[in-house]
Design an enzyme around this catalytic site. Structure first.
Site, PDB file in Angstrom:
ATOM      1  CE  LYS A  92     -12.205  -8.500   4.128  1.00  0.00           C
ATOM      2  NZ  LYS A  92     -12.466  -7.852   5.410  1.00  0.00           N
TER       3      LYS A  92
ATOM      4  CG  HIS B 224      -7.326 -11.037   6.133  1.00  0.00           C
ATOM      5  ND1 HIS B 224      -8.427 -11.138   6.950  1.00  0.00           N
ATOM      6  CD2 HIS B 224      -7.409  -9.832   5.518  1.00  0.00           C
ATOM      7  CE1 HIS B 224      -9.148 -10.041   6.831  1.00  0.00           C
ATOM      8  NE2 HIS B 224      -8.559  -9.228   5.961  1.00  0.00           N
TER       9      HIS B 224
ATOM     10  CD  GLU C  36      -6.620  -5.867   7.423  1.00  0.00           C
ATOM     11  OE1 GLU C  36      -7.054  -5.253   6.452  1.00  0.00           O
ATOM     12  OE2 GLU C  36      -6.506  -7.097   7.457  1.00  0.00           O
TER      13      GLU C  36
HETATM   14  P1  PGA Z   1     -12.183  -3.364   5.221  1.00  0.00           P
HETATM   15  O1  PGA Z   1     -11.390  -4.758   5.207  1.00  0.00           O
HETATM   16  O2  PGA Z   1     -11.551  -2.475   4.197  1.00  0.00           O
HETATM   17  O3  PGA Z   1     -13.591  -3.738   4.891  1.00  0.00           O
HETATM   18  O4  PGA Z   1     -12.035  -2.812   6.593  1.00  0.00           O
HETATM   19  C1  PGA Z   1     -10.020  -4.812   5.018  1.00  0.00           C
HETATM   20  C2  PGA Z   1      -9.580  -6.259   5.111  1.00  0.00           C
HETATM   21  O5  PGA Z   1     -10.058  -6.964   6.006  1.00  0.00           O
HETATM   22  O6  PGA Z   1      -8.792  -6.730   4.278  1.00  0.00           O
END
Ligand code: PGA
Length: 255
Positions: A10, A100, A169
């Site tokens: 990110k 995402h 996700e």
């Molecule tokens: P996280 O994020 O592993 O911090 O939950 C995953 C993502 O948003 O790609």
């Protein structure tokens, strides 16, 4: 376990030195572990330096490669601020995240845009990692998944769809989400079943494995990835913590 891990940094870290240092820890760790493919999605700005660092090692792209967190669908032109697939290819980008939830909900990215990005990635020979999932625990998960998949994959052939890494996700389980809740492997497998059935009915394509993302960490990684239906994970927060990420790699490799 033969699995793929996608590290999604990110908008982190904030300096190139830190990015190189984190990447270096991955390079040191990956040589110790077998049967893992690692894709590192860093901010655009660091890709060139990471690419040089990667080239200086003997690692094969099947072991570790660079990914992008986004791409633009046109090759070039008057699109201020955008980065095209053509530009990304310069740094041997193997994968790109598309859809995402940060981009869907914080940047207002529509399914139509996601669809264009998938097509641009496929055309450039970059594997799209398409993320789908419901926003809140208790949302009509089937409806959300089917609606996202139908729109995001619109106009694609079954052959093209087989080239996409589809990731479930649940947004409510992402570690940085306020009030994030833990998902369970059973629930994730239920969602994957919905995705699988949709692909089968729409594309007559029986996909066998999918990725999972949403607070994957050193405590739960094996619980999710031990299932053959889950061929890997997208890891956000834990990918920024060197020791924890090395531990995750180790557990997958030894399982
Ligand atoms: P996280 O994020 O592993 O911090 O939950 C995953 C993502 O948003 O790609």
């Amino acid at each position: 376990m033969n699995k793929i891990l996608i590290a999604n940094w990110k908008a982190n870290p904030t300096t190139p030195e830190e990015a190189l240092d984190l990447f270096d820890s991955y390079l040191s760790a990956i040589s110790d572990f077998r049967d893992i493919r690692l894709v590192v999605c860093s901010p655009f700005l660091y890709l060139e330096e990471l690419y040089k660092q990667l080239q200086a090692t003997k690692n094969k792209p099947e072991t570790i490669s660079l990914g992008a967190q986004d791409l633009f669908w046109e090759k070039s032109g008057p699109y201020t601020g955008e980065i095209s697939a053509e530009m990304l290819k310069e740094f041997a980008i193997s994968h790109v995240l598309v859809g995402h939830s940060d981009r869907r909900y914080k940047m207002g990215e529509s399914n139509e845009i996601i669809n264009k990005k998938i097509k641009a990635a496929l055309e450039a020979g970059i594997t799209p990692v398409l993320l789908v999932g419901e926003r809140n625990l208790g949302d009509d998960r089937r409806a959300v998944l089917e609606q996202q998949l139908a729109a995001d994959l619109s106009g694609l052939s079954a052959d093209q769809v087989t080239k996409i890494l589809i990731t479930y996700e649940p947004v409510w389980a992402i570690s940085t989400q306020p009030g994030a809740k833990s998902d369970t492997p059973e629930s994730a497998l239920g969602a994957i079943g919905i995705i699988k059935n949709f692909l089968d009915s729409r594309f007559q394509f029986l996909a066998s494995s999918f990725l999972y993302g949403g607070s994957v960490n050193k405590t739960n990684v094996v619980d999710f990835l031990k299932h053959p239906e889950i061929s890997g994970a997208v890891v956000g927060g834990a990918s920024l913590r060197k020791e924890e990420f090395t531990n995750i790699l180790k557990q997958i490799s030894l399982y």
